[in-house]
Structure formats: C-alpha cells, structure tokens
Design an enzyme around this catalytic site. Structure first.
Site, PDB file in Angstrom:
ATOM      1  N   ASP A  51       0.987  -1.125  -0.040  1.00  0.00           N
ATOM      2  CA  ASP A  51      -0.022   0.113   0.021  1.00  0.00           C
ATOM      3  C   ASP A  51       0.789   1.125   0.036  1.00  0.00           C
ATOM      4  OD1 ASP A  51      -2.560   1.184   0.588  1.00  0.00           O
ATOM      5  OD2 ASP A  51      -1.188   2.065   2.204  1.00  0.00           O
ATOM      6  N   TYR A  56       3.272  10.134  -0.718  1.00  0.00           N
ATOM      7  CA  TYR A  56       4.452   9.622   0.265  1.00  0.00           C
ATOM      8  C   TYR A  56       5.886   9.894  -0.502  1.00  0.00           C
ATOM      9  CZ  TYR A  56       0.725   6.969   2.531  1.00  0.00           C
ATOM     10  OH  TYR A  56      -0.235   6.541   3.054  1.00  0.00           O
ATOM     11  N   SER A 152      -9.698   5.287   1.444  1.00  0.00           N
ATOM     12  CA  SER A 152      -9.026   5.348   2.693  1.00  0.00           C
ATOM     13  C   SER A 152      -9.730   6.437   3.678  1.00  0.00           C
ATOM     14  CB  SER A 152      -7.650   5.674   2.658  1.00  0.00           C
ATOM     15  OG  SER A 152      -6.782   5.677   3.838  1.00  0.00           O
TER      16      SER A 152
END
Length: 327
Positions: A51, A56, A152
């Site tokens: 994931d 990120y 999410s």
C-alpha cells in the site's frame, strides 16, 4: 503466511502486507537502498500486497515500488491513493480533471498501464455524499486506467457511506488495539457486502511496538514530532489520536499479556488478524529486520479468548474515552 480475499477482486493477499508510507517520508531519516531491502525481504517472506500513495515522498514511495517490481517475478499487487495532492484539500477538488491527472502521475511513477487498486486518500466527508466522484472512478476502470478502486477513511461514518457504492472493493481504516470502534458497525456490514478491509496504522505509529519511551526523540520531519495535535493532517493518524504518555502507560499494561516467543509488535499485529473481517494489516518497515518481525506475526498461533478480553478491558479503561467518539 496467511492469505485472505480482498473484496470481490478475486485476489488473495498476504494477511500481513507492507505499508509504504515510511519509505516515502515524514517518518524521519530513510535510505532508499535500505527501503528496497525491506521491500525485497517482505516479498521473500510471502508479502504480495503493498500500500502506498502519490504523496508519500512526492512519488518517492511509488517509484521505489516500481523498482522492486522490475526485479521480482512474483505477482505483487500495489494499492495507491489519490487526492491529498489537492491544495486546498476540498471536496470540490475531487473532480474528473484532477483525479485523472493524479492517476496518470501514479501510472508513470509505478511504470504500469493500469493501477491495481486506487483509493481515495481520506477525502473530506462530503465526498462520500457525491456519487459523481465514484462515477468518475467507474469511468477510469472502464477505460483501463484502474483495475479496482476503494477508499481510505478517517471515520467509521465515512466507511459505512463508502460501501454503499457498489464498486468500492476495499476500505482502509485505522484499526488497532487503540482504535476498536470499527468492529461495532462497520466490520459486520463490510463482511456482508464482501468489502475488503485494510487495517492501517496497526502499531499506532510505533506505540504498540513497545519500543518507544517517555524520552524517545523524533526527528523534525517525523510526523510523530510535528502532528501530535493535528497540525499537518488528521491527528488520528499520529499515535492513533492517543496522547503519547497515555499510550505508553497502556502499553505497559498490555506487556504482561504478550505470550512467550512473541514480541509486542507481533502481539499487536496478531490481535488485528483475530478479526476475520480484516483482509490485511499494513505495517510499515524501513529496514529488513522490521519486515521480518512484522511478517512473522501472520504465522503465530491465535490469541486466547481470555487475552482478547483483557486487551479490550485495557482499551475500555484507558483509551476509549479519548478516541472512540471522534473516529
């Protein structure tokens, strides 16, 4: 390694998978060579699901995963996320032009023609009441940019609303010993609808490893230093929203419950796997040794009912009043 079905995708994914937030950034110093070693070690041990998200490390995490996949023959399913590149991060930003641009960028970073699983990245609650957003995702599936999609979420309310949309395959939600609310309404409904559950922040940002101390210092670029009160994003993402000192005290109460031959980290992960509604936990790892410790939890024996009851009692007394009603 155990494998569990992910929604209605037909995929069976490793019960302990790999969360790639830390290898992107905001968890202190990270070295790409060591991050890749951790990824390889996880795959060596049976992990087949990773994931990540486009934010990120501004794509750094996605590009590392692309590098990993080039040198492996195993099937590795990659879930990424989109939406947090928006500035300001508003519901109106979840439109066709933006979502398409985010998907195209992740396709490039991951060096693939279609994303395995795209997740909306903790959008504002209003987005879950905008069916047109999920229609855009359906269209991206139709044109071959996505295989499947999910969400999410921050809150149980959002999770319950999201799974009303028939093509949502998965919900990623914070679930750990310090965040038990999802078990009450959401887990039974997700099971009924055959929606996969990805348990994120499974170690409460390291609190549940038992390795943190009152005097542990965190680097300036580590969210555990700069987001304790939600200064940068939802405070529930850091230590699961639990006050640091309270969390440390609760960990000391949990410690005697850990069976011989099991680390505190493995105990916390094995606790999550006791819930059959969960598809997988996605702990992070910046080093191979961390990946090894995490993955080993999947093959440990089940926790005893008495142990599960004692864990819940600690939660009820120590943690529930602080977090349960928020998320």
């Amino acid at each position: 390694m155990q494998y569990r079905p992910l929604g209605r995708t037909g995929w069976n994914v490793s019960a302990i998978s790999f969360g790639a937030w830390a290898i992107g950034g905001t968890w202190g110093t990270v070295q790409d060579e060591e991050s890749l070693a951790a990824l390889h070690r996880a795959v060596d041990l049976g992990v087949n699901f990773i994931d990540t998200a486009d934010v990120y490390g501004d794509g750094r995490s996605e590009r590392l995963i692309a590098s990993l996949k080039k040198s492996r023959k195993e099937e590795i399913i990659v879930a990424t996320k989109a939406g947090r590149r928006l500035n300001p991060h508003t519901a109106e930003g979840y439109n066709r032009a933006n979502l398409t641009a985010f998907v195209e960028r992740s396709l490039k970073n991951l060096e693939v023609e279609a994303l395995d699983l795209l997740q909306l990245h903790c959008p504002p609650t209003q987005v879950y009441y905008m069916p047109e957003v999920f229609g855009i995702l359906d269209d991206l599936v139709q044109v071959g940019k996505l295989r499947y999609y999910g969400v999410s979420v921050e809150k149980v309310e959002e999770a319950l609303k999201a799974i009303e949309y028939p093509n949502v395959q998965s919900v990623q939600i914070i679930f750990n010993i310090f965040r038990m609310r999802p078990t009450e309404l959401f887990f039974p409904e997700a099971k009924r609808r055959k929606v996969g559950i990805l348990a994120r922040v499974p170690l409460a940002s390291g609190l549940l490893t038992g390795k943190l101390k009152p005097d542990t210092s965190f680097e300036r670029d580590d969210h555990r230093a700069f987001n304790r009160s939600g200064e940068a994003f939802d405070r529930g993402e850091t230590f699961s929203g639990v006050d640091y000192e309270v969390g440390l005290a609760a960990v000391e109460e949990l410690r005697p419950l850990v069976p011989p031959g099991m680390t505190m980290t493995q105990f916390a992960l094995r606790w999550i796997l006791m819930f059959d509604a969960v598809t997988c936990a996605i702990p992070g790892a910046k080093r191979p040794a961390q990946a090894e410790e995490n993955v080993a939890a999947a093959d440990l024996p089940p926790l005893l009912p008495d142990t599960m009851e004692k864990v819940r009692a600690i939660y009820e007394a120590r943690i529930k009043p602080l977090v349960h009603h928020y998320w």
